[in-house]
Design a protein around this motif. Structure first.
Motif, PDB file in Angstrom:
ATOM      1  N   ARG A   1      -8.433   0.868  -6.627  1.00 49.20           N
ATOM      2  CA  ARG A   1      -8.336   0.014  -5.448  1.00 49.20           C
ATOM      3  C   ARG A   1      -9.546   0.187  -4.522  1.00 49.20           C
TER       4      ARG A   1
ATOM      5  N   ARG B   1      -3.416   3.782   1.692  1.00 49.02           N
ATOM      6  CA  ARG B   1      -4.066   3.589   0.394  1.00 49.02           C
ATOM      7  C   ARG B   1      -5.566   3.358   0.559  1.00 49.02           C
ATOM      8  N   VAL B   2      -5.940   2.505   1.510  1.00 52.61           N
ATOM      9  CA  VAL B   2      -7.364   2.214   1.715  1.00 52.61           C
ATOM     10  C   VAL B   2      -8.105   3.457   2.201  1.00 52.61           C
TER      11      VAL B   2
ATOM     12  N   SER C   1      -5.721  -4.031   5.562  1.00 50.85           N
ATOM     13  CA  SER C   1      -4.278  -3.800   5.470  1.00 50.85           C
ATOM     14  C   SER C   1      -3.494  -4.946   6.099  1.00 50.85           C
TER      15      SER C   1
ATOM     16  N   GLU D   1       5.521   3.145  -3.383  1.00 47.59           N
ATOM     17  CA  GLU D   1       4.841   2.670  -2.172  1.00 47.59           C
ATOM     18  C   GLU D   1       5.759   2.781  -0.964  1.00 47.59           C
TER      19      GLU D   1
ATOM     20  N   GLN E   1      -0.471   0.310   2.829  1.00 46.71           N
ATOM     21  CA  GLN E   1      -1.803  -0.179   2.470  1.00 46.71           C
ATOM     22  C   GLN E   1      -2.888   0.540   3.258  1.00 46.71           C
TER      23      GLN E   1
ATOM     24  N   ILE F   1       2.756  -6.225   1.180  1.00 48.07           N
ATOM     25  CA  ILE F   1       2.628  -4.772   1.089  1.00 48.07           C
ATOM     26  C   ILE F   1       2.770  -4.186   2.494  1.00 48.07           C
TER      27      ILE F   1
ATOM     28  N   LEU G   1      -3.600  -7.977   3.613  1.00 52.83           N
ATOM     29  CA  LEU G   1      -2.800  -7.738   2.418  1.00 52.83           C
ATOM     30  C   LEU G   1      -1.303  -7.671   2.740  1.00 52.83           C
ATOM     31  N   HIS G   2      -0.982  -7.209   3.937  1.00 51.95           N
ATOM     32  CA  HIS G   2       0.423  -7.217   4.363  1.00 51.95           C
ATOM     33  C   HIS G   2       0.941  -8.649   4.466  1.00 51.95           C
TER      34      HIS G   2
END
Length: 436
Positions: free
Chosen positions: A65, A185-186, A168, A276, A182, A177, A171-172
């Motif tokens: 990712r 994760r990033v 984030s 997640e 997120q 997500i 993408l949310h």
């Protein structure tokens, strides 16, 4: 999210979010153009060209990712070399051409976001007293550290955080997500890389001004980065070979039990969503995905005649033979280094939370988290699989299955599974009709 996951419908607020980010980027550019000194044309053109090249030769995500790109280094250096407007322009121009992205609105968002990152980094550098351009030429080593190094690394941190927040957010809204998941994760994927980018950006600036090399410093910085990119590509190829190995194992299982391929994909999707929701690290999520994908690989050691019968028609001894596949499966992947962390998730998937399960009678949190997640994901799929083809099921049906035996599953994992199903719906290729 894995390619097999069912995407969540984009939020109605997505267009507004994209519009706001783009409008903010344009406003920042206009204000910095009129309110601040104009940068020199030569360095701006050079950095824009470097940014364009860096973004075009980036290595796509290698299942981490994250992607390896020189652009972050160039943005950090631009903060000290060409100032706020210059860094804004470098960020925006660098992302305007994207051969890998067919959607124009995505390209425009990326350009706007990167322009904001460049301007924010430059603003941070300036607010912290960072010296710009030729003013560095006569500085001592300590002065360079305090007036260039510290502000530039702080600017790098600000760009990293802002990048994670903006990504984030989109993408949310686009994929559903969870924002916190997120964001974590990033940051875990690119946070360390950004520190390295900041150090290399500082080296770039020092070579440009105090060392007096000017534009030639670009060559000295980019040459070792090209070597690093080559190494990253090799690592990406290694990860892709891992995926091919897993696909081969699943295909082998499918030759004996064709329906197991779809079950593996559904379990992998649901297992990843649960991980997640629980806030696991990217490494742990990858382990869960591998364990869920291969959770039935031990069926290769079970007679085909038993696999083709429903569980309700099996005798207790036959059920024990099938359930023993978890130990067989763990043994089958022994010696495959990248799957070592997934072996415990496969071996212990039949343990019970109260300690009365197999094969080792582990209880509670002594059961590996991957195994607890795989157990829940597999139970949902098993419950659906045993329903008649025309049965309509809902998330509530899955909840009843998971909570019908409280001593079997980790209640936290069950709650995460319910939240994941509410958010994403059923995994792809569900064997029965599902309630919308």
């Amino acid at each position: 999210m894995s390619p097999t996951a069912t995407p969540t419908a984009p939020s109605r607020w997505l267009s507004a979010y994209l519009g706001v980010v783009t409008a903010v980027a344009l406003a920042v550019g206009v204000m910095s153009w009129f309110a601040l000194p104009r940068p020199e044309l030569g360095p701006v053109v050079l950095l824009c060209l470097m940014g364009l090249v860096a973004y075009q030769v980036r290595e796509p995500e290698a299942n981490l990712r994250i992607a390896f790109s020189f652009l972050s280094i160039i943005l950090v250096a631009s903060a000290a070399v060409v100032g706020i407007f210059g860094a804004w322009l470098v960020g925006g121009v660098s992302m305007l051409i994207d051969r890998q992205q067919p959607l124009r609105f995505v390209t425009m968002f990326n350009a706007a976001m990167t322009a904001i990152l460049g301007a924010s980094a430059a603003l941070t550098y300036r607010l912290l007293g960072g010296v710009q351009g030729a003013g560095m030429a006569d500085m001592t080593t300590s002065q360079l550290g305090w007036h260039v190094g510290v502000p530039l690394l702080a600017a790098d941190v600000v760009a990293c955080l802002l990048n994670a927040i903006l990504l984030s957010g989109v993408l949310h809204l686009a994929r559903g997500i969870a924002f916190a998941v997120q964001l974590r994760r990033v940051l875990s994927g690119s946070g360390v890389a950004y520190v390295g980018y900041g150090v290399i950006g500082l080296l770039f600036v020092i070579l440009w001004f105090p060392a007096g090399l000017g534009a030639f410093s670009a060559l000295l910085v980019l040459a070792p980065l090209l070597a690093a990119r080559w190494a990253f590509i090799q690592y990406g190829e290694e990860l892709r070979s891992h995926e091919r190995t897993v696909d081969t194992l699943v295909t082998a299982l499918g030759t004996k039990e064709p329906s197991a391929v779809a079950r593996s994909r559904r379990a992998a999707s649901l297992g990843e969503w649960i991980a997640e929701e629980l806030g696991l690290t990217p490494s742990q999520i990858g382990t869960v995905r591998y364990a869920a994908t291969l959770h039935e690989i031990g069926h290769l050691g079970v007679p085909t005649r038993l696999l083709r019968r429903s569980r309700a028609s099996l005798t207790p001894s036959e059920l024990r033979l099938i359930d023993g596949q978890c130990v067989v499966g763990a043994r089958m992947i022994e010696g495959i280094d990248f799957l070592e962390s997934a072996r415990s998730g496969i071996r212990h998937q039949c343990e019970r939370f109260d300690g009365t399960g197999r094969p080792d009678g582990l209880a509670g949190h002594d059961i590996p988290i991957a195994a607890r997640i795989v157990a829940v994901a597999a139970a949902v799929d098993d419950a659906l699989r045993d329903r008649p083809e025309d049965t309509v099921v809902s998330v509530a049906d899955a909840v009843r299955v998971l909570r019908s035996d409280p001593a079997r599953f980790d209640p936290e994992v069950v709650d995460a599974a319910v939240a994941a199903l509410d958010k994403h719906g059923w995994p792809a290729s569900s064997p029965v009709k599902v309630a919308s």
